[in-house]
Write a protein that holds these residues in place. Structure first.
Motif, PDB file in Angstrom:
ATOM      1  N   GLY A 173      -2.813   4.351   2.230  1.00  0.00           N
ATOM      2  CA  GLY A 173      -2.876   2.951   2.642  1.00  0.00           C
ATOM      3  C   GLY A 173      -3.653   2.069   1.692  1.00  0.00           C
ATOM      4  N   SER A 225       7.568  -6.201  10.602  1.00  0.00           N
ATOM      5  CA  SER A 225       8.289  -4.938  10.739  1.00  0.00           C
ATOM      6  C   SER A 225       9.251  -4.952  11.923  1.00  0.00           C
ATOM      7  CB  SER A 225       7.299  -3.783  10.865  1.00  0.00           C
ATOM      8  OG  SER A 225       6.347  -4.070  11.856  1.00  0.00           O
ATOM      9  N   LYS A 252       1.671  13.504   2.858  1.00  0.00           N
ATOM     10  CA  LYS A 252       1.497  12.141   3.361  1.00  0.00           C
ATOM     11  C   LYS A 252       0.050  11.693   3.158  1.00  0.00           C
ATOM     12  CE  LYS A 252       1.796   9.167   7.335  1.00  0.00           C
ATOM     13  NZ  LYS A 252       1.821   9.047   8.774  1.00  0.00           N
ATOM     14  N   PRO A 307       0.822  -1.212   0.000  1.00  0.00           N
ATOM     15  CA  PRO A 307       0.000   0.000   0.000  1.00  0.00           C
ATOM     16  C   PRO A 307       0.856   1.263   0.000  1.00  0.00           C
ATOM     17  CG  PRO A 307       0.137  -0.901   2.223  1.00  0.00           C
ATOM     18  CD  PRO A 307       0.885  -1.854   1.315  1.00  0.00           C
ATOM     19  N   ASN A 349       2.253   4.432   1.517  1.00  0.00           N
ATOM     20  CA  ASN A 349       2.410   4.778   2.930  1.00  0.00           C
ATOM     21  C   ASN A 349       2.608   6.275   3.122  1.00  0.00           C
ATOM     22  OD1 ASN A 349       2.795   4.266   5.711  1.00  0.00           O
ATOM     23  ND2 ASN A 349       5.003   4.338   5.421  1.00  0.00           N
ATOM     24  N   PHE A 408      -3.595  -1.274  -3.735  1.00  0.00           N
ATOM     25  CA  PHE A 408      -3.052  -2.353  -2.908  1.00  0.00           C
ATOM     26  C   PHE A 408      -4.124  -3.431  -2.802  1.00  0.00           C
ATOM     27  CE2 PHE A 408      -2.819  -3.808   1.683  1.00  0.00           C
ATOM     28  CZ  PHE A 408      -1.910  -4.812   1.417  1.00  0.00           C
ATOM     29  N   VAL A 463       7.005   1.328  14.534  1.00  0.00           N
ATOM     30  CA  VAL A 463       7.756   0.428  13.654  1.00  0.00           C
ATOM     31  C   VAL A 463       7.155   0.433  12.258  1.00  0.00           C
ATOM     32  CG1 VAL A 463       8.337  -1.991  13.232  1.00  0.00           C
ATOM     33  CG2 VAL A 463       8.589  -1.038  15.520  1.00  0.00           C
ATOM     34  N   ASP A 510      11.108   1.320   5.674  1.00  0.00           N
ATOM     35  CA  ASP A 510      12.205   0.357   5.519  1.00  0.00           C
ATOM     36  C   ASP A 510      13.410   0.801   6.354  1.00  0.00           C
ATOM     37  OD1 ASP A 510      10.622  -0.898   3.655  1.00  0.00           O
ATOM     38  OD2 ASP A 510      11.512   0.150   1.956  1.00  0.00           O
ATOM     39  N   THR A 544      10.016   6.427   3.460  1.00  0.00           N
ATOM     40  CA  THR A 544      11.154   5.531   3.703  1.00  0.00           C
ATOM     41  C   THR A 544      10.845   4.127   3.184  1.00  0.00           C
ATOM     42  OG1 THR A 544      10.270   5.102   5.896  1.00  0.00           O
ATOM     43  CG2 THR A 544      12.013   6.749   5.732  1.00  0.00           C
ATOM     44  N   GLN A 545       9.762   4.003   2.452  1.00  0.00           N
ATOM     45  CA  GLN A 545       9.381   2.688   1.954  1.00  0.00           C
ATOM     46  C   GLN A 545       9.590   2.663   0.441  1.00  0.00           C
ATOM     47  OE1 GLN A 545       5.495   0.666   3.170  1.00  0.00           O
ATOM     48  NE2 GLN A 545       4.956   1.404   1.128  1.00  0.00           N
ATOM     49  N   ALA A 546      10.416   1.728  -0.025  1.00  0.00           N
ATOM     50  CA  ALA A 546      10.750   1.695  -1.451  1.00  0.00           C
ATOM     51  C   ALA A 546       9.496   1.569  -2.311  1.00  0.00           C
ATOM     52  CB  ALA A 546      11.701   0.535  -1.732  1.00  0.00           C
ATOM     53  N   ALA A 547       8.498   0.829  -1.813  1.00  0.00           N
ATOM     54  CA  ALA A 547       7.303   0.600  -2.623  1.00  0.00           C
ATOM     55  C   ALA A 547       6.499   1.882  -2.848  1.00  0.00           C
ATOM     56  CB  ALA A 547       6.423  -0.453  -1.974  1.00  0.00           C
ATOM     57  N   TYR A 550      19.564  -2.332  -4.857  1.00  0.00           N
ATOM     58  CA  TYR A 550      20.066  -0.975  -5.065  1.00  0.00           C
ATOM     59  C   TYR A 550      20.829  -0.959  -6.387  1.00  0.00           C
ATOM     60  CZ  TYR A 550      18.595  -0.082  -0.352  1.00  0.00           C
ATOM     61  OH  TYR A 550      17.822   0.056   0.748  1.00  0.00           O
ATOM     62  N   PRO A 590      21.757   1.370   8.345  1.00  0.00           N
ATOM     63  CA  PRO A 590      20.966   0.834   9.463  1.00  0.00           C
ATOM     64  C   PRO A 590      21.399  -0.564   9.914  1.00  0.00           C
ATOM     65  CG  PRO A 590      19.550   1.737   7.756  1.00  0.00           C
ATOM     66  CD  PRO A 590      20.929   1.741   7.203  1.00  0.00           C
ATOM     67  N   ASN A 645      23.041   1.594   2.589  1.00  0.00           N
ATOM     68  CA  ASN A 645      21.754   1.206   3.152  1.00  0.00           C
ATOM     69  C   ASN A 645      21.803  -0.100   3.947  1.00  0.00           C
ATOM     70  OD1 ASN A 645      19.489   3.118   2.185  1.00  0.00           O
ATOM     71  ND2 ASN A 645      20.831   2.860   0.412  1.00  0.00           N
ATOM     72  N   TRP A 646      22.935  -0.794   3.883  1.00  0.00           N
ATOM     73  CA  TRP A 646      23.042  -2.047   4.641  1.00  0.00           C
ATOM     74  C   TRP A 646      24.232  -2.004   5.595  1.00  0.00           C
ATOM     75  CZ3 TRP A 646      19.634  -6.022   5.059  1.00  0.00           C
ATOM     76  CH2 TRP A 646      18.490  -5.867   4.275  1.00  0.00           C
ATOM     77  N   LEU A 649      17.605  -5.698   0.027  1.00  0.00           N
ATOM     78  CA  LEU A 649      16.874  -4.977  -1.013  1.00  0.00           C
ATOM     79  C   LEU A 649      17.793  -4.593  -2.173  1.00  0.00           C
ATOM     80  CD1 LEU A 649      14.774  -2.661   1.294  1.00  0.00           C
ATOM     81  CD2 LEU A 649      14.019  -4.729   0.135  1.00  0.00           C
TER      82      LEU A 649
END
Lengths: 584, 312
Positions: free
Chosen positions: A270, A461, A251, A109, A111, A296, B35, B40, A119-122, A482, A496, A491-492, A480
């Protein structure tokens, strides 16, 4: 008796009527959106006329340069067949129905559609339909021009200049120029809570040096992959008129703030977003549909919807890929399997207390995993065993990384014995769903070499969060996709998930230093790749990521749908579907 | 009337208890809204920021008290994910779910009435056995599986009905009905079969009573005996089962809505649970609890129609 019957009937009728009124309230917005759609739709033909700029585009697209100084190219013209509207622009395929409406069923969905905050790739799938970015990433992971036509780092690596398109404009009519880019990059750097600020670490500022030319000021010779970063959220362009006031919370809301091929007409956070073709867009070949919606949808409904034609395009769940391919083979719909640049696997924290602090145990795990068996047993041979996300043939693919840990249970048992640890055992957090079967097979394989892996089910999550915080010594996750090694590291291992290079491990400091050196604008592209190769070889030796394989995603589409294989970011999974159209 | 008021007053402590239990359960579950909001690869610092923004670090009772204080004034708060008013989200979704439940109730009632009466009138015969067997299969079939089967048969293989989606009743009632037929059948098969078996058993028993024999002896037609006399008494236990099932239809709607891509209350409940969207979850709990209480009340009131003795 009759009187009571009558009262009962009236009562029932009242309840029914009330419920039906409630039912009609369920989708009032649909009506609004359809009326808006009709009023605001323009044809690509008129857009092309208004957009113009063919000459400038041609010149720009042939002179684009990358950070290494090599000639760039516009992969936008790689679609086979069709009629190009102008050199450098995306061709409009022959026979495409420009009045078509396209409905896409997606697995994630929306976000947050604020590029600075998402912050969500999708989210990119929903956002990049209406936000153009400065650069684009082609399927072979090359950076290609988009709103920026050419770019170059300064000789000393402290500056980075970009030339811009001169024929683009925002949906609110504001022209796209250097002022717009300056406003956007400043927003990316300074907006409160902006994830883009972290991505742009090293960028100290930006200035206009011409009406269509900007200069980024850098510090410490970083980031070396700025053209790549500007293909993502940091390079997404919002109208400067909106940035000046920020009257909409992106948002949850929307407006004519974008710059992309489509403009938003309805957004249900969403759930879904609906678009219509943006008028006066500079590249009509990216807006083949009059209307587009992305929703979604539950995995089973995605398959059923594409089969019945209610969805034109859908993404299958990883667990449904075999079924989707099978239906595709039987003619139910077109199925396009694509192995995205991600790898399922286990992440280890070598600085944790417990057996995973022992390098020999970690290396034993690497040798103890039979990836071919995972592939055959769980995915009927469709999950490509891989140690690295980049596929064979890519410039970032290193064969020695694939060869370092062959399946060798004898060697694994020997390493366990050499570790001096009796009955080694560790916990690994796994989320339900597609990760579980992987973890279960891995558990059985490790049992064979004398290592007990305890699977701890955890909320999806919470799995990464617990690894990031150090609460979990191991987690089962997907690395993920890149587009380059610097982004992957940032990113890895260097971001984080830095616990994989926990400072408690002696080798970590050297690897981090080598990574910082590799991420330097002073190096040529070949030098950068060589430096990153050394970094990833060292990480591989540390054995902090035990990969399984890379599973295919399957895109399902109707017979009249075109452009599926050309979708940008298909290698990442979070596609941008503006290449999609329908034949008449 | 007195009984109705008493039942409504009893709903108040019930709402407190249920909402508090949900609040505690969501709090006890691993993970939290921060969370899911962090996206991500969140850093611990970003999580801490979000927790602070949402007051998630406050004690449980403080957070519940804050929600309750607003809820008693009719303010169910805003979604943590979308920031949309909870009540608006529920009202939007309720139209879809209520439509689904209504069509499902009508279908299951029709199925139950036809099968139940036929089986009772042919008790022990072939028809009775067939009805019993069909009902047993319908009771055993999971609604999700049945839904898949219906989609395959009527949407994919024959294209008679749409496989998914929803149309507003006011815009096109025919499309509204077409879109709801398959999900309503999948949802209503189980209660329909149960009601059919219940009605058959109950009606068979009534048809053997003295007053039925007397009526027949007086020359009243078989149809009139069943529909006017025996049926009314036979419906008393059926209505009890119907009351339970009606409430359960709202629960069953969760899987059916996902399968048929209906953005109703079930879908909202699933997404808010996964996203730890506590205000939406609590709002749904309050609304659904009220709805179930009202439905049960309606069923109880209907007893007085079927059984005059309960009016005293």
């Amino acid at each position: 008796m009759r009187g009571r019957n009558g009262r009962w009937s009236r009562c029932f009728a009242f309840v029914i009527a009330g419920a039906l009124v409630a039912a009609s309230c369920g989708d009032d917005d649909d009506g609004d959106s359809s009326s808006g759609t009709a009023a605001e739709t323009t044809t690509p033909a008129s857009a092309a006329t208004a957009g113009g700029g063919g000459g400038a585009t041609t010149a720009a697209s042939t002179s684009a340069t990358t950070s290494s100084g090599g000639a760039g190219s516009t992969s936008a013209t790689t679609s086979s067949g069709g009629t190009a509207t102008a050199e450098g622009l995306t061709p409009i395929p022959d026979g495409v129905d420009l009045d078509a409406s396209i409905v896409m069923a997606y697995s994630v969905p929306p976000n947050n559609l604020d590029p600075a905050l998402s912050t969500q790739a999708a989210d990119n799938t929903y956002m990049y339909m209406f936000y153009d970015r400065l650069t684009e990433i082609s399927e072979d992971l090359e950076v290609v021009p988009y709103l920026a036509t050419e770019w170059a780092y300064g000789a000393d690596g402290s500056t980075f200049t970009m030339s811009l398109r001169e024929d683009a404009q925002f949906h609110d009519g504001t022209p796209f120029n250097a002022d717009a880019v300056v406003a956007n990059i400043n927003r990316s750097l300074t907006k409160q809570g902006a994830a883009t600020a972290r991505a742009l670490a090293g960028v100290t500022g930006i200035e206009k040096i011409g009406e269509y030319e900007v200069q980024f000021n850098l510090t410490g010779g970083q980031p070396s992959n700025l053209p790549v970063l500007l293909a993502g959220n940091p390079g997404a362009m919002l109208s400067p008129a909106f940035i000046a006031n920020e009257t909409i919370d992106l948002k949850t809301g929307f407006g004519d703030v974008g710059s992309g091929p489509y403009k938003v007409v309805e957004y249900n956070p969403g759930q879904s977003a609906s678009y219509v073709r943006a008028p006066n867009y500079w590249d009509p070949g990216r807006q083949l549909a009059a209307e587009f919606s992305i929703s979604f949808v539950d995995p089973a409904a995605r398959i059923n919807g594409v089969r019945t034609g209610e969805f034109d395009l859908g993404q299958s769940a990883a667990t449904d890929s075999a079924e989707a391919i099978s239906i595709g083979e039987s003619g139910g719909f077109n199925a396009y399997p694509y192995v995205i640049n991600t790898v399922y696997g286990a992440l280890f924290n070598p600085g944790s207390t417990g057996v995973l602090a022992n390098q020999q145990i970690r290396q034993a795990i690497m040798h103890g995993m039979d990836r071919d068996a995972i592939n055959e047993g769980l995915f009927e041979g469709r999950c490509e065993p891989r140690f690295q996300p980049f596929p064979e043939g890519n410039k970032y693919y290193f064969p020695e990384i694939e060869e370092r840990y062959p399946f060798d249970p004898e060697r694994a048992r020997q390493l366990v014995a050499e570790s001096g640890i009796s009955d080694p055992s560790f916990d690994i957090q796994v989320s339900p769903g597609s990760y579980e079967p992987f973890a279960q097979v891995m558990q059985a394989q490790l049992e064979d070499i004398g290592i007990t892996m305890n699977i701890i089910p955890s909320e999806t999550s919470a799995v990464p969060v617990n690894f990031i915080s150090g609460a979990s010594p191991a987690s089962y996750l997907v690395v993920l996709a890149y587009p380059d090694l610097a982004s992957l590291y940032a990113n890895w291992y260097g971001g984080p998930f830095g616990n994989m290079l926990n400072p408690a491990v002696p080798e970590a400091a050297a690897i981090r230093a080598a990574a910082a050196a590799a991420n330097s604008t002073a190096l040529s592209e070949q030098q950068q790749i060589a430096a990153w190769r050394e970094v990833y070889t060292q990480i591989q030796e540390l054995a902090v990521f035990a990969p399984g394989c890379a599973a295919p995603q399957v895109w399902m589409s109707g017979d009249d749908v075109i452009g599926v294989e050309q979708m940008p970011f298909i290698w990442q999974g979070a596609v941008v579907p503006y290449t999609i159209g329908k034949t008449g | 009337m007195k009984q109705v008021v008493r039942r409504l007053l009893l709903a108040i402590p019930m709402l407190f208890i249920v909402s508090f239990l949900v609040f505690v359960l969501v709090d006890l579950a691993p993970g939290d809204a921060a969370v899911s909001l962090a996206g991500d690869n969140p850093t611990p610092e970003r999580l801490a920021e979000i927790r602070a923004e949402l007051n998630l670090d406050d004690p449980l009772l403080t957070r519940y008290g804050r929600w309750l204080g607003d809820a008693v004034t009719g303010d169910l708060g805003s979604s943590l994910q979308t920031e949309e008013a909870v009540l608006d989200q529920i009202v939007d979704a309720a139209g879809v779910t209520i439509s689904l439940v209504i069509v499902s109730v009508i279908l299951s009632t029709l199925i139950a009435a036809v099968l139940g009466v036929i089986a009772a009138m042919r008790s022990g015969g072939v028809v009775d056995r067939i009805v019993t067997a069909v009902s047993a299969v319908a009771v055993a079939a999971p609604p999700f599986w049945l839904g898949m089967l219906l989609i395959l048969t009527f949407a994919i293989n024959r294209s008679w009905l749409p496989a998914l989606g929803y149309e507003s009743f006011t815009e096109d009632w025919w499309q509204w009905l077409r879109h709801l037929l398959l999900p309503a059948l999948a949802l209503g098969a189980l209660p329909g079969a149960e009601l059919a078996m219940q009605l058959k058993a109950s009606l068979t028993e009534e048809l053997g009573r003295d007053y039925v024999l007397t009526a027949r002896a007086r020359g009243i037609s078989g149809r009139a005996v069943v529909l006017k006399h025996a049926m009314k008494n036979a419906l008393i236990p059926v209505v009890t089962v119907f009351g339970f099932r009606l409430a359960q239809l709202f629960g069953g709607a969760v899987t059916i809505e996902a399968l048929f891509f209906l953005e109703g209350i079930g879908s909202l409940a699933v997404s808010s649970t996964f996203q730890r969207d506590v205000p939406v979850l609590l709002g749904l709990v309050v609304v659904l609890t009220l709805l179930v209480i009202l439905l049960n009340l309606l069923v109880d009131v209907s007893y007085s129609y079927f059984n005059p003795r309960t009016r005293r």
